[in-house]
Design a protein around this motif. Structure first.
Motif, PDB file in Angstrom:
ATOM      1  N   ILE A   1       0.410  -1.281  -0.162  1.00  0.00           N
ATOM      2  CA  ILE A   1      -0.274  -0.280  -0.349  1.00  0.00           C
ATOM      3  C   ILE A   1       0.830   0.886   0.216  1.00  0.00           C
ATOM      4  N   TYR A   2       0.579   1.818  -0.943  1.00  0.00           N
ATOM      5  CA  TYR A   2       1.421   3.139  -0.964  1.00  0.00           C
ATOM      6  C   TYR A   2       0.420   4.789  -1.154  1.00  0.00           C
ATOM      7  N   SER A   3       0.894   5.624  -1.229  1.00  0.00           N
ATOM      8  CA  SER A   3       0.417   7.170  -1.023  1.00  0.00           C
ATOM      9  C   SER A   3       0.708   7.700  -1.301  1.00  0.00           C
ATOM     10  N   ALA A   4       0.546   8.501  -2.316  1.00  0.00           N
ATOM     11  CA  ALA A   4       0.881  10.010  -3.404  1.00  0.00           C
ATOM     12  C   ALA A   4      -0.395  10.884  -3.611  1.00  0.00           C
ATOM     13  N   PRO A   5       0.029  11.898  -4.119  1.00  0.00           N
ATOM     14  CA  PRO A   5      -1.318  12.979  -3.833  1.00  0.00           C
ATOM     15  C   PRO A   5      -2.283  13.048  -5.833  1.00  0.00           C
ATOM     16  N   THR A   6      -2.726  12.991  -6.181  1.00  0.00           N
ATOM     17  CA  THR A   6      -3.459  13.035  -7.073  1.00  0.00           C
ATOM     18  C   THR A   6      -2.378  13.745  -8.719  1.00  0.00           C
ATOM     19  N   THR A   7      -1.682  13.693  -8.802  1.00  0.00           N
ATOM     20  CA  THR A   7      -0.842  14.631  -9.875  1.00  0.00           C
ATOM     21  C   THR A   7      -0.140  13.517 -10.859  1.00  0.00           C
ATOM     22  N   LEU A   8       0.027  14.077 -12.162  1.00  0.00           N
ATOM     23  CA  LEU A   8       0.419  13.271 -13.282  1.00  0.00           C
ATOM     24  C   LEU A   8       1.726  13.038 -12.652  1.00  0.00           C
ATOM     25  N   GLU A   9       2.778  13.900 -11.740  1.00  0.00           N
ATOM     26  CA  GLU A   9       3.957  13.460 -11.654  1.00  0.00           C
ATOM     27  C   GLU A   9       3.740  12.552 -10.168  1.00  0.00           C
ATOM     28  N   ASP A  10       3.489  13.248  -9.353  1.00  0.00           N
ATOM     29  CA  ASP A  10       2.983  11.819  -8.638  1.00  0.00           C
ATOM     30  C   ASP A  10       2.627  10.782  -8.987  1.00  0.00           C
ATOM     31  N   GLY A  11       1.701  10.039  -9.937  1.00  0.00           N
ATOM     32  CA  GLY A  11       2.141   9.274 -10.050  1.00  0.00           C
ATOM     33  C   GLY A  11       2.533   8.430 -10.950  1.00  0.00           C
ATOM     34  N   ARG A  12       3.758   9.364 -11.631  1.00  0.00           N
ATOM     35  CA  ARG A  12       5.562   8.641 -12.751  1.00  0.00           C
ATOM     36  C   ARG A  12       5.511   7.667 -11.307  1.00  0.00           C
ATOM     37  N   ARG A  13       6.097   8.945  -9.878  1.00  0.00           N
ATOM     38  CA  ARG A  13       6.874   8.783  -9.381  1.00  0.00           C
ATOM     39  C   ARG A  13       6.203   7.432  -8.191  1.00  0.00           C
ATOM     40  N   ILE A  14       5.266   7.270  -7.728  1.00  0.00           N
ATOM     41  CA  ILE A  14       5.510   6.107  -6.885  1.00  0.00           C
ATOM     42  C   ILE A  14       4.676   5.118  -7.971  1.00  0.00           C
ATOM     43  N   THR A  15       4.835   4.734  -9.483  1.00  0.00           N
ATOM     44  CA  THR A  15       3.962   3.962 -10.167  1.00  0.00           C
ATOM     45  C   THR A  15       5.624   2.949 -10.137  1.00  0.00           C
ATOM     46  N   GLU A  16       7.417   4.355 -10.221  1.00  0.00           N
ATOM     47  CA  GLU A  16       8.621   3.907 -10.485  1.00  0.00           C
ATOM     48  C   GLU A  16       8.809   3.474  -9.339  1.00  0.00           C
ATOM     49  N   GLN A  17       8.026   3.624  -8.133  1.00  0.00           N
ATOM     50  CA  GLN A  17       8.672   3.606  -7.126  1.00  0.00           C
ATOM     51  C   GLN A  17       8.408   1.933  -6.910  1.00  0.00           C
ATOM     52  N   ILE A  18       7.097   1.646  -7.045  1.00  0.00           N
ATOM     53  CA  ILE A  18       6.347  -0.026  -6.947  1.00  0.00           C
ATOM     54  C   ILE A  18       6.875  -0.461  -7.677  1.00  0.00           C
ATOM     55  N   LEU A  19       7.580  -0.119  -8.979  1.00  0.00           N
ATOM     56  CA  LEU A  19       8.709  -1.319  -9.338  1.00  0.00           C
ATOM     57  C   LEU A  19       9.417  -1.350  -9.494  1.00  0.00           C
ATOM     58  N   GLN A  20      10.428  -0.778  -8.733  1.00  0.00           N
ATOM     59  CA  GLN A  20      11.676  -1.181  -7.910  1.00  0.00           C
ATOM     60  C   GLN A  20      11.214  -1.300  -6.455  1.00  0.00           C
ATOM     61  N   GLU A  21      10.657  -1.400  -6.006  1.00  0.00           N
ATOM     62  CA  GLU A  21      10.654  -2.065  -4.336  1.00  0.00           C
ATOM     63  C   GLU A  21       9.611  -4.174  -5.168  1.00  0.00           C
ATOM     64  N   HIS A  22       8.967  -3.907  -5.977  1.00  0.00           N
ATOM     65  CA  HIS A  22       8.456  -4.967  -6.347  1.00  0.00           C
ATOM     66  C   HIS A  22       8.103  -4.570  -7.892  1.00  0.00           C
ATOM     67  N   PRO A  23       9.838  -5.920  -8.227  1.00  0.00           N
ATOM     68  CA  PRO A  23       9.342  -6.034  -9.952  1.00  0.00           C
ATOM     69  C   PRO A  23       8.504  -7.076 -10.306  1.00  0.00           C
ATOM     70  N   ASP A  24       7.706  -7.338  -9.325  1.00  0.00           N
ATOM     71  CA  ASP A  24       6.706  -9.070  -8.998  1.00  0.00           C
ATOM     72  C   ASP A  24       5.625  -8.766  -9.534  1.00  0.00           C
ATOM     73  N   VAL A  25       4.731  -7.100  -9.422  1.00  0.00           N
ATOM     74  CA  VAL A  25       3.804  -6.831  -9.023  1.00  0.00           C
ATOM     75  C   VAL A  25       3.109  -6.598 -10.303  1.00  0.00           C
ATOM     76  N   GLU A  26       2.179  -7.547 -10.464  1.00  0.00           N
ATOM     77  CA  GLU A  26       1.014  -7.895 -11.422  1.00  0.00           C
ATOM     78  C   GLU A  26      -0.706  -7.259 -12.013  1.00  0.00           C
ATOM     79  N   GLY A  27      -0.513  -6.480 -11.108  1.00  0.00           N
ATOM     80  CA  GLY A  27      -1.487  -5.342 -10.727  1.00  0.00           C
ATOM     81  C   GLY A  27      -1.452  -4.345 -10.116  1.00  0.00           C
TER      82      GLY A  27
END
Length: 329
Positions: free
Chosen positions: A215-241
């Motif tokens: 579970i992650y938290s991020a403001p609703t902006t395009l920039e924060d959407g990209r940032r949090i997605t990159e963080q998820i991929l870095q910390e959990h490269p096996d994420v499926e959804g």
């Protein structure tokens, strides 16, 4: 052209013109038609301020939103304003910001403007500062909160079952073969925390424990959407959804995934919340939880009109969300 000018031309008293303009009885039909023709000819409109002083009604309602840059809430305000206009009400729309102090100050402004009632857009207004301001400044004036509620005698709430909706999103992901899921929580409003609870209960139903969840938290902006997605991929490269609490972040997430050559939805599926117009202009088109924005708007306007005209409603009304499946799942 004033009421006195019309009276002079018609050869009648100003009170007679006033009775015709306000559709009051007691005027001969011939006289009524003569005066109405003059009112139409000179495009006469009653002075609403003066009328309000007599009727103790301003024919104005307040609409509070926290951020006019956020399309979802602006759309709600738009539909409410148009619906109230049909019934002769002018809307005063205020952009409050996210701080509780500013929200309370906006309620003071509505009180000073003598609005007949108000609609507060979003569960973010479900806080102690707003409750105190409503109790002291808007006592006896009807108030409706969209997707929220406060325990006050003059407040009604139109709610959406977003917790169950997110549970359904988790279930849909699992049925599509995506069980390693992450959730992105927007601002910590009661509505968004309800979404988080839905994610937790949905994942627990799949056999995951609370401390295993991503579970992650991020403001609703395009920039924060990209940032949090990159963080998820870095910390959990096996994420499926990934389930994003709002569509704008989800659209940014899809773009980030595609930029990294991660196919959507084959490798990572994506779901948003709001069923906004963003869903159909991104690629692939975004699956989203429809939290009934249009229906909520009209229901809030209907309840406020009912209260203003003496018709009563339950304290809370629940609308039921549903998933709109597109290409991202």
């Amino acid at each position: 052209m004033t009421i006195y000018d019309i009276a002079k031309i018609a050869g009648v008293s100003a009170s007679t013109v006033s009775r015709v303009a306000n559709n009051k009885p007691g005027i001969k039909e011939e006289t009524r038609q003569q005066i109405q023709a003059l009112l139409d000819q000179y495009d006469y409109r009653p002075n609403e301020t003066a009328r309000g002083l007599v009727n103790q009604s301003s024919r104005m309602i307040g609409i509070l939103i926290t951020d006019i840059r956020y399309e979802h809430h602006v759309d709600i305000a738009y539909h409410i304003e148009k619906e109230m206009e049909k019934h002769g009400y002018c809307s005063l729309i205020l952009n409050t910001g996210l701080s509780d102090e500013k929200k309370a100050q906006a309620i003071t402004v509505l009180s000073q403007r003598r609005v007949d009632g108000a609609i507060l857009v979003g569960s973010t207004f479900q806080c102690d500062a707003v409750k105190q301001a409503l109790a002291s400044r808007m006592e006896g004036k009807p108030v409706v909160i969209t997707n929220g509620y406060l325990d006050l005698p003059n407040v009604k709430g139109v709610l959406v079952n977003e917790k169950e909706g997110i549970e359904d999103c988790v279930s849909l992901m699992a049925k599509k073969g995506h069980k390693k899921l992450a959730f992105v929580l927007p601002n910590r409003t009661p509505s968004n925390l309800s979404k988080e609870k839905g994610f937790v209960s949905g994942m627990e139903a799949l056999g995951f424990s609370r401390d295993e969840l991503w579970i992650y938290s991020a403001p609703t902006t395009l920039e924060d959407g990209r940032r949090i997605t990159e963080q998820i991929l870095q910390e959990h490269p096996d994420v499926e959804g990934i389930i994003y609490g709002e569509d704008l972040s989800a659209v940014s997430g899809i773009r980030t995934l595609l930029d990294k050559n991660i196919p959507v939805p084959e490798q990572v599926a994506v779901i948003g919340v709001d069923n906004s117009r963003y869903c159909d202009i991104c690629y692939p088109r975004l699956t989203s939880l429809n939290n009934k924005m249009v229906e909520m708007s009209f229901e809030a306007a209907r309840i406020l009109l009912d209260e203003l005209e003496g018709r009563k409603n339950p304290e809370k009304i629940m609308l039921f969300s549903g998933i709109v499946e597109r290409e991202s799942t």
